[in-house]
Design an enzyme around this catalytic site. Structure first.
Site, PDB file in Angstrom:
ATOM      1  N   ASP A 148     -30.811  17.596  -2.553  1.00  0.00           N
ATOM      2  CA  ASP A 148     -30.728  16.958  -3.312  1.00  0.00           C
ATOM      3  C   ASP A 148     -29.313  18.181  -3.666  1.00  0.00           C
ATOM      4  O   ASP A 148     -29.515  19.340  -4.130  1.00  0.00           O
ATOM      5  CB  ASP A 148     -31.819  17.118  -4.447  1.00  0.00           C
ATOM      6  CG  ASP A 148     -33.157  16.836  -4.284  1.00  0.00           C
ATOM      7  OD1 ASP A 148     -32.840  15.178  -3.505  1.00  0.00           O
ATOM      8  OD2 ASP A 148     -34.284  16.586  -4.793  1.00  0.00           O
ATOM      9  N   ASP A 205     -33.363   8.782  -2.372  1.00  0.00           N
ATOM     10  CA  ASP A 205     -33.879   8.902  -4.047  1.00  0.00           C
ATOM     11  C   ASP A 205     -34.068   7.422  -4.747  1.00  0.00           C
ATOM     12  O   ASP A 205     -34.629   6.787  -4.875  1.00  0.00           O
ATOM     13  CB  ASP A 205     -33.932  10.919  -5.046  1.00  0.00           C
ATOM     14  CG  ASP A 205     -34.303  11.661  -4.198  1.00  0.00           C
ATOM     15  OD1 ASP A 205     -35.238  11.776  -2.831  1.00  0.00           O
ATOM     16  OD2 ASP A 205     -33.788  12.693  -4.514  1.00  0.00           O
TER      17      ASP A 205
END
Length: 168
Positions: A117, A136
């Site tokens: 991330d 995501d």
């Protein structure tokens, strides 16, 4: 289903390219942070071993494989569902977006042991401590698309078209 495949392929590819560029070429894993357009867009390295917001995060290799299995089962389930339902163009696109994102995160778990991330966005005096990635976003957008663009069967769509022509 071809539309689902190609949509998923491009989402997967964009996700993996973005992660390679940010993690390796920009060396975010060493630098930890790069301010792009502060505070609106920043790159912050975070290795997520769990699901959203780090839920179910553990150092356990077993949990890693459970999450991989869950993402693969979810992807197969979505593909079976849309194959049976034939939801129309936007339903197929939504499914491809979701599956492409899910597979992007699966590859991260296989290669790195966690999901890479790196996107961080804050605004209006609120400092967001969380990071996310293209996959995501795709999973979220795909899920919303499936909610909005599925649910009617072919029979319901065709009967509503016939009813509309008859003025009822």
């Amino acid at each position: 289903m071809r539309l689902t495949f190609w949509t998923g392929f491009w989402v997967f590819l964009i996700d993996q390219i973005s992660k390679y560029v940010v993690v390796h070429m920009l060396d975010l894993q060493t630098r930890k942070a790069i301010d792009v357009v502060p505070p609106f867009l920043n790159l912050r390295m975070a290795w997520n071993e769990g699901i959203n917001f780090g839920l179910f995060s553990t150092d356990s290799n077993t949990m890693r494989w459970i999450l991989i299995g869950f993402a693969l089962a979810l992807s197969v389930g979505v593909l079976i569902w849309i194959a049976r339902e034939a939801p129309g163009k936007w339903g197929y696109v939504s499914a491809g977006i979701l599956v492409g994102g899910a597979l992007g995160n699966v590859i991260d778990r296989i290669l790195y042991g966690a999901v890479a991330d790196f996107l961080n966005m804050s605004c209006c005096g609120i400092d967001n401590p969380y990071a996310f990635n293209v996959a995501d976003i795709a999973i979220f957008v795909g899920a919303i698309g499936l909610i909005l663009f599925t649910g009617e069967t072919k029979e319901t769509r065709s009967s509503s078209k016939v009813a509309g022509k008859n003025g009822t």
